[in-house]
Scaffold this motif. Structure first.
Motif, PDB file in Angstrom:
ATOM      1  N   ASN A  52       0.814  -1.217   0.000  1.00  0.00           N
ATOM      2  CA  ASN A  52       0.000   0.000   0.000  1.00  0.00           C
ATOM      3  C   ASN A  52       0.843   1.260   0.000  1.00  0.00           C
ATOM      4  OD1 ASN A  52       0.903  -0.279   2.608  1.00  0.00           O
ATOM      5  ND2 ASN A  52      -1.099  -0.757   3.471  1.00  0.00           N
ATOM      6  N   GLY A 154      -4.867  -9.937  16.589  1.00  0.00           N
ATOM      7  CA  GLY A 154      -5.869  -9.988  15.525  1.00  0.00           C
ATOM      8  C   GLY A 154      -5.829  -8.805  14.582  1.00  0.00           C
ATOM      9  N   GLY A 155      -4.749  -8.023  14.631  1.00  0.00           N
ATOM     10  CA  GLY A 155      -4.618  -6.862  13.748  1.00  0.00           C
ATOM     11  C   GLY A 155      -3.832  -7.201  12.487  1.00  0.00           C
ATOM     12  N   ASN A 156      -3.506  -6.176  11.711  1.00  0.00           N
ATOM     13  CA  ASN A 156      -2.748  -6.388  10.473  1.00  0.00           C
ATOM     14  C   ASN A 156      -1.421  -7.095  10.737  1.00  0.00           C
ATOM     15  OD1 ASN A 156      -4.491  -5.306   8.622  1.00  0.00           O
ATOM     16  ND2 ASN A 156      -3.583  -3.275   8.626  1.00  0.00           N
ATOM     17  N   THR A 157      -0.733  -6.680  11.796  1.00  0.00           N
ATOM     18  CA  THR A 157       0.577  -7.276  12.070  1.00  0.00           C
ATOM     19  C   THR A 157       0.424  -8.765  12.340  1.00  0.00           C
ATOM     20  OG1 THR A 157       1.423  -5.207  12.954  1.00  0.00           O
ATOM     21  CG2 THR A 157       2.618  -7.196  13.575  1.00  0.00           C
ATOM     22  N   GLU A 160      -0.418 -10.652   9.120  1.00  0.00           N
ATOM     23  CA  GLU A 160       0.732 -10.710   8.200  1.00  0.00           C
ATOM     24  C   GLU A 160       1.822 -11.640   8.739  1.00  0.00           C
ATOM     25  OE1 GLU A 160       2.106  -6.792   7.160  1.00  0.00           O
ATOM     26  OE2 GLU A 160       0.628  -6.691   5.549  1.00  0.00           O
ATOM     27  N   ARG A 177      -8.280 -12.705  20.898  1.00  0.00           N
ATOM     28  CA  ARG A 177      -9.119 -12.590  22.105  1.00  0.00           C
ATOM     29  C   ARG A 177     -10.598 -12.347  21.807  1.00  0.00           C
ATOM     30  NH1 ARG A 177      -6.910  -6.870  24.657  1.00  0.00           N
ATOM     31  NH2 ARG A 177      -7.413  -5.545  22.892  1.00  0.00           N
ATOM     32  N   ARG A 178     -10.928 -12.014  20.555  1.00  0.00           N
ATOM     33  CA  ARG A 178     -12.332 -11.775  20.199  1.00  0.00           C
ATOM     34  C   ARG A 178     -12.757 -12.767  19.108  1.00  0.00           C
ATOM     35  NH1 ARG A 178     -13.576  -6.787  17.802  1.00  0.00           N
ATOM     36  NH2 ARG A 178     -11.427  -6.407  17.174  1.00  0.00           N
ATOM     37  N   ARG A 182      -9.319  -7.538  13.560  1.00  0.00           N
ATOM     38  CA  ARG A 182      -9.222  -6.105  13.309  1.00  0.00           C
ATOM     39  C   ARG A 182      -8.542  -5.843  11.955  1.00  0.00           C
ATOM     40  NH1 ARG A 182      -9.130  -1.804  16.766  1.00  0.00           N
ATOM     41  NH2 ARG A 182      -9.497  -3.177  18.522  1.00  0.00           N
ATOM     42  N   GLN A 204      -7.152 -15.948  25.093  1.00  0.00           N
ATOM     43  CA  GLN A 204      -6.002 -15.121  25.476  1.00  0.00           C
ATOM     44  C   GLN A 204      -4.837 -16.026  25.814  1.00  0.00           C
ATOM     45  OE1 GLN A 204      -5.227 -11.974  25.777  1.00  0.00           O
ATOM     46  NE2 GLN A 204      -6.777 -10.724  26.777  1.00  0.00           N
ATOM     47  N   ILE A 242       0.576  -7.954  19.194  1.00  0.00           N
ATOM     48  CA  ILE A 242      -0.612  -7.300  19.770  1.00  0.00           C
ATOM     49  C   ILE A 242      -0.535  -5.776  19.638  1.00  0.00           C
ATOM     50  CG2 ILE A 242      -1.122  -9.170  21.368  1.00  0.00           C
ATOM     51  CD1 ILE A 242       0.212  -7.301  23.552  1.00  0.00           C
ATOM     52  N   HIS A 244       1.581  -1.923  18.787  1.00  0.00           N
ATOM     53  CA  HIS A 244       2.809  -1.165  19.028  1.00  0.00           C
ATOM     54  C   HIS A 244       2.526   0.023  19.937  1.00  0.00           C
ATOM     55  CE1 HIS A 244       4.045  -3.663  15.735  1.00  0.00           C
ATOM     56  NE2 HIS A 244       5.299  -3.343  16.024  1.00  0.00           N
ATOM     57  N   TYR A 288      -3.885   6.287  12.474  1.00  0.00           N
ATOM     58  CA  TYR A 288      -3.621   5.693  11.161  1.00  0.00           C
ATOM     59  C   TYR A 288      -2.425   4.729  11.173  1.00  0.00           C
ATOM     60  CZ  TYR A 288      -6.668   9.550   9.955  1.00  0.00           C
ATOM     61  OH  TYR A 288      -7.716  10.412   9.905  1.00  0.00           O
ATOM     62  N   ARG A 289      -1.307   5.156  11.714  1.00  0.00           N
ATOM     63  CA  ARG A 289      -0.094   4.342  11.884  1.00  0.00           C
ATOM     64  C   ARG A 289       0.280   3.576  10.606  1.00  0.00           C
ATOM     65  NH1 ARG A 289      -1.641   1.144  17.111  1.00  0.00           N
ATOM     66  NH2 ARG A 289      -3.549   1.025  15.919  1.00  0.00           N
ATOM     67  N   GLN A 290       0.446   4.324   9.535  1.00  0.00           N
ATOM     68  CA  GLN A 290       0.811   3.750   8.234  1.00  0.00           C
ATOM     69  C   GLN A 290       2.097   4.416   7.750  1.00  0.00           C
ATOM     70  OE1 GLN A 290      -1.294   1.269   6.722  1.00  0.00           O
ATOM     71  NE2 GLN A 290      -2.110   1.417   8.783  1.00  0.00           N
TER      72      GLN A 290
HETATM   73  P1  NAP Z   1      -3.364  -3.092  16.178  1.00  0.00           P
HETATM   74  O1  NAP Z   1      -4.061  -2.722  14.920  1.00  0.00           O
HETATM   75  O2  NAP Z   1      -3.448  -2.164  17.344  1.00  0.00           O
HETATM   76  O3  NAP Z   1      -3.904  -4.545  16.589  1.00  0.00           O
HETATM   77  C1  NAP Z   1      -3.494  -5.150  17.779  1.00  0.00           C
HETATM   78  C2  NAP Z   1      -4.208  -6.498  17.907  1.00  0.00           C
HETATM   79  O4  NAP Z   1      -3.729  -7.159  19.072  1.00  0.00           O
HETATM   80  C3  NAP Z   1      -5.718  -6.367  18.024  1.00  0.00           C
HETATM   81  O5  NAP Z   1      -6.361  -7.387  17.330  1.00  0.00           O
HETATM   82  C4  NAP Z   1      -5.939  -6.477  19.524  1.00  0.00           C
HETATM   83  O6  NAP Z   1      -7.159  -7.088  19.859  1.00  0.00           O
HETATM   84  C5  NAP Z   1      -4.822  -7.409  19.947  1.00  0.00           C
HETATM   85  N1  NAP Z   1      -4.408  -7.131  21.316  1.00  0.00           N
HETATM   86  C6  NAP Z   1      -4.014  -5.940  21.843  1.00  0.00           C
HETATM   87  N2  NAP Z   1      -3.697  -6.091  23.141  1.00  0.00           N
HETATM   88  C7  NAP Z   1      -3.896  -7.394  23.432  1.00  0.00           C
HETATM   89  C8  NAP Z   1      -3.748  -8.157  24.607  1.00  0.00           C
HETATM   90  N3  NAP Z   1      -3.334  -7.604  25.748  1.00  0.00           N
HETATM   91  N4  NAP Z   1      -4.052  -9.477  24.555  1.00  0.00           N
HETATM   92  C9  NAP Z   1      -4.473 -10.047  23.395  1.00  0.00           C
HETATM   93  N5  NAP Z   1      -4.625  -9.383  22.245  1.00  0.00           N
HETATM   94  C10 NAP Z   1      -4.344  -8.065  22.265  1.00  0.00           C
HETATM   95  O7  NAP Z   1      -1.791  -3.320  15.949  1.00  0.00           O
HETATM   96  P2  NAP Z   1      -0.987  -3.846  14.663  1.00  0.00           P
HETATM   97  O8  NAP Z   1      -1.650  -4.992  14.057  1.00  0.00           O
HETATM   98  O9  NAP Z   1       0.427  -3.995  15.123  1.00  0.00           O
HETATM   99  O10 NAP Z   1      -1.043  -2.618  13.669  1.00  0.00           O
HETATM  100  C11 NAP Z   1      -0.509  -1.336  14.099  1.00  0.00           C
HETATM  101  C12 NAP Z   1      -0.654  -0.317  12.976  1.00  0.00           C
HETATM  102  O11 NAP Z   1       0.236  -0.657  11.903  1.00  0.00           O
HETATM  103  C13 NAP Z   1      -2.066  -0.324  12.408  1.00  0.00           C
HETATM  104  O12 NAP Z   1      -2.443   0.996  12.095  1.00  0.00           O
HETATM  105  C14 NAP Z   1      -1.936  -1.136  11.160  1.00  0.00           C
HETATM  106  O13 NAP Z   1      -2.868  -0.788  10.158  1.00  0.00           O
HETATM  107  C15 NAP Z   1      -0.496  -0.819  10.698  1.00  0.00           C
HETATM  108  N6  NAP Z   1      -0.036  -1.955   9.903  1.00  0.00           N
HETATM  109  C16 NAP Z   1      -0.393  -1.957   8.597  1.00  0.00           C
HETATM  110  C17 NAP Z   1      -0.082  -3.048   7.819  1.00  0.00           C
HETATM  111  C18 NAP Z   1      -0.536  -3.036   6.396  1.00  0.00           C
HETATM  112  O14 NAP Z   1      -0.984  -2.005   5.923  1.00  0.00           O
HETATM  113  N7  NAP Z   1      -0.452  -4.127   5.672  1.00  0.00           N
HETATM  114  C19 NAP Z   1       0.608  -4.120   8.372  1.00  0.00           C
HETATM  115  C20 NAP Z   1       0.943  -4.101   9.727  1.00  0.00           C
HETATM  116  C21 NAP Z   1       0.598  -3.002  10.482  1.00  0.00           C
HETATM  117  P3  NAP Z   1      -8.561  -6.341  19.609  1.00  0.00           P
HETATM  118  O15 NAP Z   1      -8.810  -6.427  18.145  1.00  0.00           O
HETATM  119  O16 NAP Z   1      -9.495  -7.147  20.428  1.00  0.00           O
HETATM  120  O17 NAP Z   1      -8.380  -4.940  20.109  1.00  0.00           O
END
Ligand code: NAP
Ligand code: FAD
Length: 334
Positions: A52, A154-157, A160, A177-178, A182, A204, A242, A244, A288-290
């Motif tokens: 992206n 459950g997020g993008n990270t 991936e 956990r859900r 996300r 969890q 989980i 950043h 946004y964190r992109q």
């Molecule tokens: P994130 O979007 O904040 O997702 C964190 C995930 O971990 C969520 O699913 C959350 O659950 C879970 N989580 C958080 N705390 C937890 C805990 N204590 N126990 C169990 N699960 C927990 O973080 P991210 O995936 O690292 O992404 C960070 C940013 O980087 C985002 O803006 C993302 O779009 C961007 N990014 C983009 C790409 C891409 O564009 N391809 C790739 C990687 C990252 P819940 O869903 O229940 O809250």
């Protein structure tokens, strides 16, 4: 050996925000010095395909960051391999002390220190860090050839990381956990259709268990978030994905922060609570964190620093509490 250098603009951090700020600042003849930190290139250096970044349908994260560094260099920015261990933003010029012993004084500063992986904080997670518990599949996935691994999140990270691990592991179990991910829909589809992936919903991580000699993970205990029941999953590696947290320790108690450490900026700008100090990228962005938004904020920070320096000139000896015109008034956190 300790040395002192005075610069007009110091940029701290070498992710998309820092390098973009360096390109713009160099073209504005601010002779920026950029200190890279311990992760030159930032978070994208620990991922594979980036799909992206406008202009590239698919590019490897590390390659993109090598290109950004070369671009900043070509424009005339000085890129220094060092890490800033403390800053003093209470008086001007601002001071930044690097691990090498160099003390920088700077008329203006752009902070682009990004974000770092979060951990769950479990004692067993800590005990097996580096021995089967990791937060970077790109770095450590290779060690799990033909073995079973788990990914937490459950997020993008997380998605991936799980997909990347299918290149090595015989099975990848994603524990979330859900009952809903996300992550972006396109990533969800790839994950859910992958034959090597199993998703365990509503669980969890409770603890990691393993052997002491040789030290290594043998499995995880996961707890059902609805029933509280705990079950074992036998894996050789666990990847915690989980999210950043902003890398704002450097400016803790010196700049206004909110939402768990994100540096507050005046809405629509990169101005922080200290005039002459600008913040860009994941350090300030909890929404946004992109890569592309971080780069955009890096551009804004350089343009704002240029304007601020033009209006405030050389700052040596001035007190930051003086009214400084542009940038001096900071709105309270929303
Ligand atoms: P994130 O979007 O904040 O997702 C964190 C995930 O971990 C969520 O699913 C959350 O659950 C879970 N989580 C958080 N705390 C937890 C805990 N204590 N126990 C169990 N699960 C927990 O973080 P991210 O995936 O690292 O992404 C960070 C940013 O980087 C985002 O803006 C993302 O779009 C961007 N990014 C983009 C790409 C891409 O564009 N391809 C790739 C990687 C990252 P819940 O869903 O229940 O809250
Ligand atoms: P970062 O990239 O976090 O860089 C921070 C920089 O600051 C580093 O160079 C570090 O060394 C430096 N630093 C920190 N502290 C100091 C210090 N004290 N002194 C000196 N330097 C310091 N986004 C997308 O748009 N597309 C994707 O496909 C995508 N994939 C991702 C995959 C993963 C695995 C991860 C973790 C993130 C992904 N992201 C993606 C998010 C993207 O990487 C970030 O939004 C982006 O890198 C943030 O850029 P940044 O410049 O703010 O900071």
């Amino acid at each position: 050996m300790s040395t002192h250098r005075h610069v007009k603009l110091l940029i701290v951090g070498s992710g998309p925000a820092g390098y973009t700020a360096a390109v713009y600042a160099a073209r504005a003849m601010l002779e920026p010095v950029l200190v890279q930190g311990i992760q030159p290139g930032g978070q994208l250096t620990i991922t594979t395909d980036v799909e992206n970044w406008p202009g590239d349908t698919s590019i490897m994260g590390p390659d993109l960051m090598v290109r950004m560094e070369a671009h900043a260099n070509a424009m005339g920015a000085e890129i220094v391999s060092d890490h800033i261990n403390s800053v003093d933003l209470s008086k001007r010029p601002f001071t930044a002390v690097a691990d090498s012993g160099t003390t920088y004084t700077a008329d203006a500063m752009i902070l682009a220190t990004g974000a770092q992986a979060k951990w769950l904080g479990l004692p067993s997670e800590e005990a097996f860090k580096g021995f089967g518990v990791s937060a970077c599949a790109t770095c450590d996935g290779f060690f799990y050839r033909g073995q079973e691994v788990a990914v937490i999140g459950g997020g993008n990270t997380a998605v991936e990381e799980a997909l990347f691990l299918t290149n090595f592991a015989s099975k990848v179990t994603l524990v979330h956990r859900r009952d809903e991910l996300r992550a972006e829909k396109i990533l969800q589809k790839r994950l859910l259709e992958h034959p090597k992936v199993e998703v365990i919903w509503n669980h969890q991580l409770d603890s990691v268990y393993g052997a002491d000699s040789p030290k290594g993970v043998e499995g995880i205990n996961i707890k059902n978030t609805e029933t509280g029941d705990v079950r074992k999953v036998q894996v050789s590696g666990v990847f915690i994905a989980i999210g950043h947290a902003p890398a704002s320790d450097l400016v803790k108690d010196q700049l206004e922060t909110h939402m768990g450490g994100y540096v507050v900026t005046k809405p629509g700008t990169t101005e922080t609570s200290v005039p002459g100090v600008f913040a860009a990228g994941d350090l300030t962005d909890h929404v946004y964190r992109q890569a592309v938004t971080s780069a955009g904020m890096g551009c804004m920070a350089a343009l704002e620093a240029e304007r601020w320096l033009a209006e405030n000139g050389e700052t040596e000896g001035k007190d930051v509490s003086e009214p400084l015109g542009y940038g001096a008034k900071v709105e309270p956190a929303q």
